[in-house]
Scaffold this active site. Structure first.
Site: not given
Length: 408
Positions: A121, A198, A201, A224, A362
């Site tokens: 991302h 990261d 997600q 999220k 993104c």
């Protein structure tokens, strides 16, 4: 608690969009919020609203307890060793920028390496580009396999003794790939590099154990995972955080200030300058309570079933291309329908009350790797059902026919 019972807890799902019951398939962008989270934020503003750490009055004490209580919940949720290792931020983007601006700009020098993947991302790409420009470090990329996954052999060949930072997404927001973070972290550490994850997600969908992964930094976003927008967290190993400089200065993060010099508070507060996102933290704590009441293993199992069902149903639509691996993937299905532009696909789906994402997500370098300008994306969460996917498929068939691409 079954899915029907879970859905009742999300007020926003019980509405019509364009004359159709809403089918929300955009949770990778942001998840919906259960009543318990909405009520927790409402209760904070109605009963406890005050600034934290500063006042000795009752409201200030209650607000501080709620804020620090949320930090404790985050630490337990991802199995950090202590709350000192949890920095509240605005989200994954802020967390990754903090590491890139504070740690990387100090640790990297001319010719050192920062290792990424093409699936990152922009939030886990641009901060490292800027860090490389500022320090003279170079960016290296682990190559992707045809299905978008990465091989550990390629990780071994890409990381070297000049590598200072390895920054990789745990779960791709486009491909649904679940990367082998634990194994990559071990390779990084053998070369003296730190592992930055990261987790935007992954945290909402997988059981995360930062100690088991042995990552050095882990970034997450509340919105999220059923929490409000504008709140997230950075996990960092205590020894690393202690040696890092803050990147925001002002009230609350200081220990002593005089006219020419200042000193900083201890962890974690030295990284939290100014009035923090108190209500957001309260909401994040409530979201963690909610997710744990369902069970992260159960959430992952449910999403795996939905994803397999979606890929099976969508694969039957002629001229529809699905990107990413067929198995061992998270609850995201990114696709294109013939030569119909993804924005047109999303517009027709929206007319049927089906909400999906369309664009480059993104991830412009990944779009170029896929040789497309954009894609559509359906993403699932604990409140989605097979009926939602059936609605998606029916609307996709309608879209295909509308644009003149007959099936069969």
């Amino acid at each position: 608690m079954n899915t029907a019972e879970i859905r009742k807890l999300f007020p926003i799902l019980h509405q019509e969009v364009n004359g159709h019951p809403l089918v929300y398939l955009d949770s990778a962008a942001t998840s919906q919020k259960p009543v318990s989270v909405i009520e927790a934020v409402k209760r904070y503003y109605e009963q406890d609203n005050a600034n934290v750490h500063r006042g000795v009055h009752t409201l200030g004490s209650r607000a501080t307890d709620a804020y620090e209580g949320a930090r404790n919940k985050v630490a337990k949720f991802i199995n950090a060793k202590s709350t000192e290792e949890i920095i509240f931020t605005r989200g994954t983007t802020s967390s990754l920028n903090l590491v890139a601006s504070s740690y990387a700009r100090s640790a990297c020098g001319e010719g050192d390496e920062i290792v990424l993947t093409p699936m990152e991302h922009h939030s886990n790409l641009i901060p490292w580009q800027q860090a490389a420009k500022a320090t003279g470090a170079v960016l290296k990329y682990i190559p992707l396999q045809p299905d978008g996954s990465i091989r550990l052999e390629d990780v071994e060949q890409t990381i070297s003794d000049r590598t200072k930072v390895v920054a990789i997404t745990y779960v791709s927001n486009v491909l649904g790939v679940i990367n082998p973070i634990k194994e990559i972290a071990a390779i990084a550490h053998r070369h003296g590099a730190v592992m930055v994850v990261d987790g935007a997600q992954s945290t909402p969908h997988l059981k995360v154990d930062v100690q088991d992964l042995d990552c050095d930094f882990y970034a997450l976003s509340g919105h999220k995972m059923c929490a409000p927008t504008g709140i997230g967290a950075l996990y960092g190993k205590k020894a690393l955080l202690q040696n890092m400089e803050p990147i925001e200065y002002g009230g609350e993060m200081i220990d002593h200030v005089d006219l020419y010099e200042s000193t900083w508070k201890e962890l974690p507060w030295k990284f939290e300058g100014g009035t923090p996102i108190i209500a957001g933290a309260v909401g994040l704590g409530a979201a963690i309570d909610f997710l744990e009441s369902i069970g992260m293993d159960e959430i992952f199992r449910h999403e795996q079933q939905l994803t397999a069902y979606a890929i099976d149903r969508m694969s039957q639509i002629e001229d529809l291309t699905i990107y990413g691996p067929k198995q061992h993937r998270a609850g995201t299905v990114t696709f294109n329908l013939g030569d119909v532009h993804p924005h047109d696909v999303a517009t027709v789906l929206d007319a049927d009350g089906v909400a999906v994402r369309a664009g480059h997500h993104c991830c412009q370098p990944l779009m170029r790797w896929l040789n497309v300008s954009a894609t559509a994306r359906a993403s699932f969460y604990l409140y989605n059902t097979e009926d939602d996917i059936d609605r998606l498929v029916a609307s996709l068939i309608k879209t295909k026919e509308y644009f003149g691409h007959a099936i069969g």
